[in-house]
Design an enzyme around this catalytic site. Structure first.
Site, PDB file in Angstrom:
ATOM      1  N   MET A  81      -1.093   7.726  11.058  1.00 30.65           N
ATOM      2  CA  MET A  81      -1.686   6.729  10.167  1.00 30.65           C
ATOM      3  C   MET A  81      -2.659   5.811  10.906  1.00 30.65           C
ATOM      4  O   MET A  81      -2.870   4.673  10.511  1.00 30.65           O
ATOM      5  CB  MET A  81      -0.594   5.909   9.494  1.00 30.65           C
ATOM      6  CG  MET A  81       0.334   6.723   8.620  1.00 30.65           C
ATOM      7  SD  MET A  81      -0.457   7.396   7.156  1.00 30.65           S
ATOM      8  CE  MET A  81      -0.440   5.967   6.082  1.00 30.65           C
TER       9      MET A  81
ATOM     10  N   CYS B  24       2.931  10.591  18.209  1.00 35.43           N
ATOM     11  CA  CYS B  24       1.551  11.029  17.998  1.00 35.43           C
ATOM     12  C   CYS B  24       1.249  12.276  18.825  1.00 35.43           C
ATOM     13  O   CYS B  24       1.367  12.248  20.062  1.00 35.43           O
ATOM     14  CB  CYS B  24       0.581   9.911  18.366  1.00 35.43           C
ATOM     15  SG  CYS B  24      -1.156  10.369  18.111  1.00 35.43           S
TER      16      CYS B  24
ATOM     17  N   LYS C 231       9.498   5.943  16.858  1.00 36.01           N
ATOM     18  CA  LYS C 231       9.186   7.144  16.082  1.00 36.01           C
ATOM     19  C   LYS C 231       9.055   8.308  17.055  1.00 36.01           C
ATOM     20  O   LYS C 231       8.314   8.223  18.035  1.00 36.01           O
ATOM     21  CB  LYS C 231       7.890   6.973  15.281  1.00 36.01           C
ATOM     22  CG  LYS C 231       8.015   6.001  14.123  1.00 36.01           C
ATOM     23  CD  LYS C 231       7.029   6.342  12.999  1.00 36.01           C
ATOM     24  CE  LYS C 231       5.591   6.305  13.457  1.00 36.01           C
ATOM     25  NZ  LYS C 231       5.182   4.944  13.896  1.00 36.01           N
TER      26      LYS C 231
ATOM     27  N   HIS D  26      10.411  12.564  13.062  1.00 34.38           N
ATOM     28  CA  HIS D  26       9.518  13.522  12.425  1.00 34.38           C
ATOM     29  C   HIS D  26      10.058  14.912  12.765  1.00 34.38           C
ATOM     30  O   HIS D  26      10.152  15.271  13.938  1.00 34.38           O
ATOM     31  CB  HIS D  26       8.091  13.359  12.948  1.00 34.38           C
ATOM     32  CG  HIS D  26       7.083  14.164  12.197  1.00 34.38           C
ATOM     33  ND1 HIS D  26       5.934  13.613  11.684  1.00 34.38           N
ATOM     34  CD2 HIS D  26       7.040  15.466  11.847  1.00 34.38           C
ATOM     35  CE1 HIS D  26       5.229  14.541  11.057  1.00 34.38           C
ATOM     36  NE2 HIS D  26       5.889  15.674  11.152  1.00 34.38           N
TER      37      HIS D  26
ATOM     38  N   ALA E  74       3.464   9.861   4.991  1.00 33.11           N
ATOM     39  CA  ALA E  74       2.182   9.546   5.629  1.00 33.11           C
ATOM     40  C   ALA E  74       1.055  10.250   4.889  1.00 33.11           C
ATOM     41  O   ALA E  74       0.352   9.653   4.076  1.00 33.11           O
ATOM     42  CB  ALA E  74       2.210   9.938   7.101  1.00 33.11           C
TER      43      ALA E  74
END
Length: 321
Positions: free
Chosen positions: A1, A83, A121, A149, A206
């Site tokens: 994001m 990420c 995360k 995730h 997301a």
């Protein structure tokens, strides 16, 4: 994001049912060094809670300095260890710190030991036992909330790779802290299925949210409307992308943000319209400098042009459950 969860968009999502929100991923070093970056990239308001302010980082002291600046304005300082993009590889942060777990642990401990509520995360490892060990290490280091995730670092294409909810469930059963699930969320039915299958405390969205900020209110895009049924049989309320864009633009006037963020959201929310009327998209792309007047006029043009108008369709059975 990155660049896509700024204050106006967060407020739009909250209006349509999001219980909490994350800021865009902020670069901790630049955040501590550059006042212009701080003032432009991080804005909030009293209604913008609960709020996770997320940073990428690879230096504990720098992260602590950045976290101390935002701590009074948020509920959690989040470290993005998920990420998978090339920029994260080049900058040595995000999911590429999975190769250096002692550094990961030190980042979390630095915040926790300084009385900052830290969330994390993560992505999963190819081997489940490695993922479980990773989650337990983060809990022991002082993580308060863990978002998982359900894809590995190499599984960047969400349409090609399904998120592994079983791995998320295993993490939930292995730790005592709250766990949030991320992956495979297209509409509210997926939210409820994920909660039931994994046992987590919450579900994140997301990519879906960028196209449909009203997903948590039970609205669906046409792609996911009542699969296997006639659309007319389950249609309750209608809300089209053009109206959502207008709502978003009004919030941007109230809470100013960089134009690159606004441009990105307009492209996402009006994607189906632009496929029907590509010349309008080309007109948007040709604008080196955007104005609200141009964007409002563009929405009016699309409405007048008509054609296939994608609507969000509210599934009342799901939304009320």
């Amino acid at each position: 994001m990155v660049d896509n969860s700024e204050l106006p968009f967060r407020m739009l999502c909250r209006k349509y049912g999001a219980d909490a929100a994350y800021t865009p991923m902020l670069h901790s070093r630049i955040f501590t060094e550059n006042e212009k970056y701080r003032s432009q990239e991080f804005t909030t308001c009293k209604e913008d809670r609960p709020l996770f302010v997320q940073f990428c980082a690879n230096d504990p002291d720098t992260l602590l300095e950045a976290a101390g600046t935002v701590q009074p304005h948020c509920d959690y300082v989040d470290i993005n260890f998920g990420c998978p993009q090339r920029i994260a590889r080049r900058g040595y942060y995000g999911a590429f710190l999975m190769d250096n777990l002692p550094l990961v642990k030190s980042l979390v401990e630095k915040l926790a030991q300084n009385h900052i509520r830290v969330s994390c995360k993560i992505r999963i490892f190819p081997k489940l036992e490695d993922t479980i060990s990773y989650a337990k290490m983060l809990e022991e280091a002082g993580c308060w909330v863990l978002a998982v995730h359900g894809r590995t670092r190499d599984e960047k294409d969400g349409k090609k790779f399904r998120a592994d909810w079983k791995a998320i469930k295993a993490v939930r059963e292995a730790v005592r802290i709250p766990v949030l699930a991320n992956g495979n969320i297209r509409h509210m039915e997926d939210v409820h299925d994920c909660l039931e299958e994994t046992g987590v405390e919450g579900v994140l969205s997301a990519e879906t949210l960028l196209e449909n900020p009203a997903v948590f209110a039970g609205y669906r895009t046409p792609e996911w409307v009542c699969a296997g049924e006639e659309e007319e049989k389950c249609r309750d309320g209608l809300l089209d992308q053009a109206d959502l864009v207008v709502e978003y633009l009004k919030l941007c006037e109230e809470y100013p943000v960089p134009w690159r963020m606004i441009r990105s959201h307009v492209h996402k929310m009006l994607g189906e319209w632009f496929r029907v009327h590509p010349h309008v998209r080309e007109d948007l792309n040709s604008q080196s400098k955007l104005t609200f007047e141009f964007l409002y006029d563009m929405v009016d043009r699309l409405k007048k042009l008509g054609g296939r108008i994608p609507l969000y369709v509210k599934d009342t059975d799901v939304a009320k459950s």
